[in-house]
Design an enzyme around this catalytic site. Sequence first.
Site, short mmCIF file in Angstrom:
data_model
loop_
_atom_site.label_atom_id
_atom_site.label_comp_id
_atom_site.label_asym_id
_atom_site.label_seq_id
_atom_site.Cartn_x
_atom_site.Cartn_y
_atom_site.Cartn_z
N ASP A 23 0.91 -1.08 -0.10
CA ASP A 23 -0.04 0.25 -0.14
C ASP A 23 0.97 1.30 -0.20
O ASP A 23 2.07 1.24 0.53
CB ASP A 23 -0.89 0.15 1.36
CG ASP A 23 -1.84 -0.93 1.30
OD1 ASP A 23 -2.33 -1.57 0.38
OD2 ASP A 23 -2.28 -1.53 2.46
N ARG A 24 0.40 2.21 -0.49
CA ARG A 24 1.04 3.59 -0.65
C ARG A 24 1.67 3.77 0.83
O ARG A 24 3.00 4.37 0.85
CB ARG A 24 0.38 4.77 -1.17
CG ARG A 24 0.90 6.00 -1.24
CD ARG A 24 0.25 7.30 -1.79
NE ARG A 24 -0.95 7.44 -0.50
CZ ARG A 24 -1.74 8.52 -0.93
NH1 ARG A 24 -2.00 8.94 -2.08
NH2 ARG A 24 -2.62 8.47 0.16
#
Length: 297
Positions: free
Chosen positions: A138-139
């Site tokens: 995930d970012r």
Amino acid sequence: MRYNANNQGEYDHFNVTEGPQPLLEFLLEHVKLSRTKIKQTLHGQGIRVNGKTVTQFDYMLQPGMKVAVSKTKRNQQPFKSRYVKIVYEDRWLVVIEKQPGILSMAAGHASLNVKSVLDDYFKKSHQNCTAHVVHRLDRDTSGLMIYAKDMETEQILEHHWHDIVYDRRYVAVLSGEMEQDEGTIENWLKDNKAYITYSSPVDNGGKLAITHFMTLDRTTEHSLVEFRLETGRKNQIRVHAADMGHPVCGDPKYGNGDNPLGRLCLHAFLLCFNHPITRRPMEFETTIPAAFKHLFK
């Protein structure tokens, strides 16, 4: 072979038997590289003398000294990015450590992502390849990732991921004081129409997800927990942490608003796999983020 992310790469080793002589002269004689490539390797901090990095081509060597030449930095231009650190590189793949705040691959217009950072580096270092995504973080999750450099390697990794990758671990700061020292969470995960992943104790048509956890440290407010993935589903750790009643701190999707560090407190710190081409075991480990540990002093 285990690689510490702070001490990466493989080296060829040479003993100095004659001297004094300049480092460049010694390297031209013993390493099968051009003068330009040797200077690039020096500039890229890929040469060590008696264990210390040396960048001056006219450094004087004495008999008895030991010279180590990085295998992974010979074809590299110095790589600098505030979001991405190259931990290991060979002709087939690259292992990186990403910071929070950068996507694994492009999504939408002009988004900052690891793939474009690597593609730019490959272009500047005259490597005829592009970065192929084989898994994602995930970012706002930090930590270790693999990118393939060609389609054949990408296909092997993609189709045989669960056979190739034999250990993947994360560390997280969770909200509240964990009751259990260790355990396993097993349920089914499925996305709803709003792309929120939810869990079910019985098969809901989703995918079986298994996570093993171990509590490393705790206070009355937070817990430092290691997670080992047996399956790799979307948002698996974040959903399973929330299922335990101790969501990952800083999680805007499954959290409870507890955000002591101003970031999603999830870090992929261990990645172990058999190399898709050479079959050699490759083990990479980073340190737990200092900010995580600081909460438990």
